[in-house]
Design an enzyme around this catalytic site. Structure first.
Site, PDB file in Angstrom:
ATOM      1  N   ARG A 164       0.094  36.025   0.586  1.00  0.00           N
ATOM      2  CA  ARG A 164       1.398  35.675   0.180  1.00  0.00           C
ATOM      3  C   ARG A 164       2.356  35.671   1.494  1.00  0.00           C
ATOM      4  NH1 ARG A 164       5.539  35.428  -3.963  1.00  0.00           N
ATOM      5  NH2 ARG A 164       7.058  36.793  -3.754  1.00  0.00           N
ATOM      6  N   HIS A 187      -1.328  40.597  -0.439  1.00  0.00           N
ATOM      7  CA  HIS A 187       0.133  40.330  -0.298  1.00  0.00           C
ATOM      8  C   HIS A 187       0.189  39.858   1.046  1.00  0.00           C
ATOM      9  CE1 HIS A 187       4.267  40.699  -0.899  1.00  0.00           C
ATOM     10  NE2 HIS A 187       4.427  41.510   0.183  1.00  0.00           N
ATOM     11  N   TYR A 229      11.070  36.212   6.195  1.00  0.00           N
ATOM     12  CA  TYR A 229       9.937  35.000   6.621  1.00  0.00           C
ATOM     13  C   TYR A 229      10.340  34.132   7.314  1.00  0.00           C
ATOM     14  CZ  TYR A 229       7.720  37.172   2.318  1.00  0.00           C
ATOM     15  OH  TYR A 229       7.186  38.129   1.541  1.00  0.00           O
ATOM     16  N   HIS A 235      12.150  34.859  -5.431  1.00  0.00           N
ATOM     17  CA  HIS A 235      13.164  35.851  -5.149  1.00  0.00           C
ATOM     18  C   HIS A 235      14.424  35.791  -5.662  1.00  0.00           C
ATOM     19  CE1 HIS A 235      10.476  36.872  -1.177  1.00  0.00           C
ATOM     20  NE2 HIS A 235      10.015  37.665  -2.479  1.00  0.00           N
ATOM     21  N   ARG A 247       1.695  36.077  -5.950  1.00  0.00           N
ATOM     22  CA  ARG A 247       1.410  37.500  -6.027  1.00  0.00           C
ATOM     23  C   ARG A 247      -0.030  37.743  -6.745  1.00  0.00           C
ATOM     24  NH1 ARG A 247       6.668  37.202  -7.572  1.00  0.00           N
ATOM     25  NH2 ARG A 247       8.406  38.203  -6.292  1.00  0.00           N
TER      26      ARG A 247
END
Length: 343
Positions: A287, A284, A319, A310, A177
């Protein structure tokens, strides 16, 4: 509780004794039926929300965010409204005009109201939570993030200022991040072992940098650095980072030890994105790029969760799905080549 053991204070004065008597009789009926707590009749949302916020153990950034959402979006409508008077219909009407054109912020504000009133329900101040607008506490991204291709990532890296190149590459390949990468310090980087130690992040909700630990335990993690990035990172540490374990890797200005803000990074990053033909890409998005590439490499859901920090598998699964979709595009393109070769 027997009627004699509590008193009821009316929220307003009445024009006649008959009106006051009728109101009192209605409240006693509702209390007797367990539908209204006497405290809720006189406690306003503003009073309860202030107590709710003061009684919570929150990160500095979270408290700042909640305070801002309360003052800007909730208090103007609900501050003087008594808890017992907040109805589902009133919440629905308020939500219908809340923050038009800003769906993400709208969802977060609604979720905060729902959380506060949910606590009021658990405190037995109201019979039920009046926040019942279906799906209002969640939002879907208006436009899906399109990951950068390897060629685009290379072009962005080549076009950005030299001292920001490792920042772009770490953001992408290590899926960091913005607040994590801009709070990295010399002591957080182990070039010998090839590891980044993510232990803090910086936010800018107040216009000034606020450093805190990650919101969740999963956010505090070690991230393996790709071997091909290590020589460049070692050079960056030698040429662009001040001495001392607390020296920032990517400060506002070289020689300073103040975090780089999103505002100050916007100009050089926009210039580099435009040169690469990807003006739509956000940090972002870098990322996201790293997460999709990790999924495409065969990383499991648990491995993605650990790498990205996470706490639930939901985002990791997204993802993986994105990687699978991209694999289908590649397969289709290869098939087209095969067909063309036979023609």
């Amino acid at each position: 509780m027997p009627e004699s053991e509590y008193s009821i204070t009316a929220p307003d004065t009445f024009g006649t004794k008959a009106q006051a008597t009728a109101w009192l009789a209605k409240q006693r009926t509702l209390i007797g039926e367990g539908k209204v707590n006497p405290t809720a009749i006189v406690t306003t949302f503003g009073e309860y929300a202030s107590m709710w916020l003061a009684g919570r153990e929150l990160k500095v950034s979270t408290r700042t965010l909640y305070t801002r959402q309360l003052s800007r979006a909730l208090m103007p409508t609900w501050a003087d409204v008594r808890l017992a008077e907040i109805t589902p219909a009133a919440v629905r009407a308020w939500h219908a005009t809340l923050l038009p054109g800003r769906p993400t912020e709208r969802a977060h504000v609604y979720a905060l109201l729902r959380t506060i009133l949910g606590t009021a329900h658990r405190d037995d101040l109201i019979a039920a939570n009046p926040c019942r607008v279906s799906g209002a506490g969640s939002t879907k991204r208006a436009k899906p993030i399109r990951p950068a291709s390897l060629a685009e990532l290379e072009a962005i890296t080549a076009a950005v200022d030299e001292r920001f190149r490792p920042m772009v590459l770490l953001g992408a390949w290590c899926a960091l991040r913005f607040g994590e990468v801009t709070e990295l310090r010399r002591a957080d980087v182990d070039v010998t072992s090839g590891v980044l130690r993510i232990r803090r992040g910086v936010t800018w909700l107040t216009g000034a940098p606020v450093v805190d630990t990650p919101k969740t335990e999963a956010g505090s993690r070690d991230v393996a650095i790709l071997p091909h990035l290590l020589p460049m990172l070692a050079t960056h540490l030698r040429q662009h980072v001040a001495r001392g374990p607390d020296a920032l890797l990517f400060p506002l200005e070289e020689g300073q030890n103040v975090q780089l803000s999103p505002h100050r990074f916007r100009t050089p990053f926009n210039r580099a994105k435009a040169a690469a033909g990807r003006p739509d890409l956000t940090f972002h998005g870098l990322r996201h790029t790293g997460a999709v590439l990790a999924a495409a490499s065969g990383a499991t859901v648990a491995e993605l969760m650990a790498r990205l920090g996470h706490t639930t598998p939901t985002m990791a699964m997204k993802y993986q799905h994105a990687a699978a979709d991209r694999d289908r595009v590649i397969a289709d393109a290869l098939s087209d080549l095969a067909v063309a070769a036979r023609a």
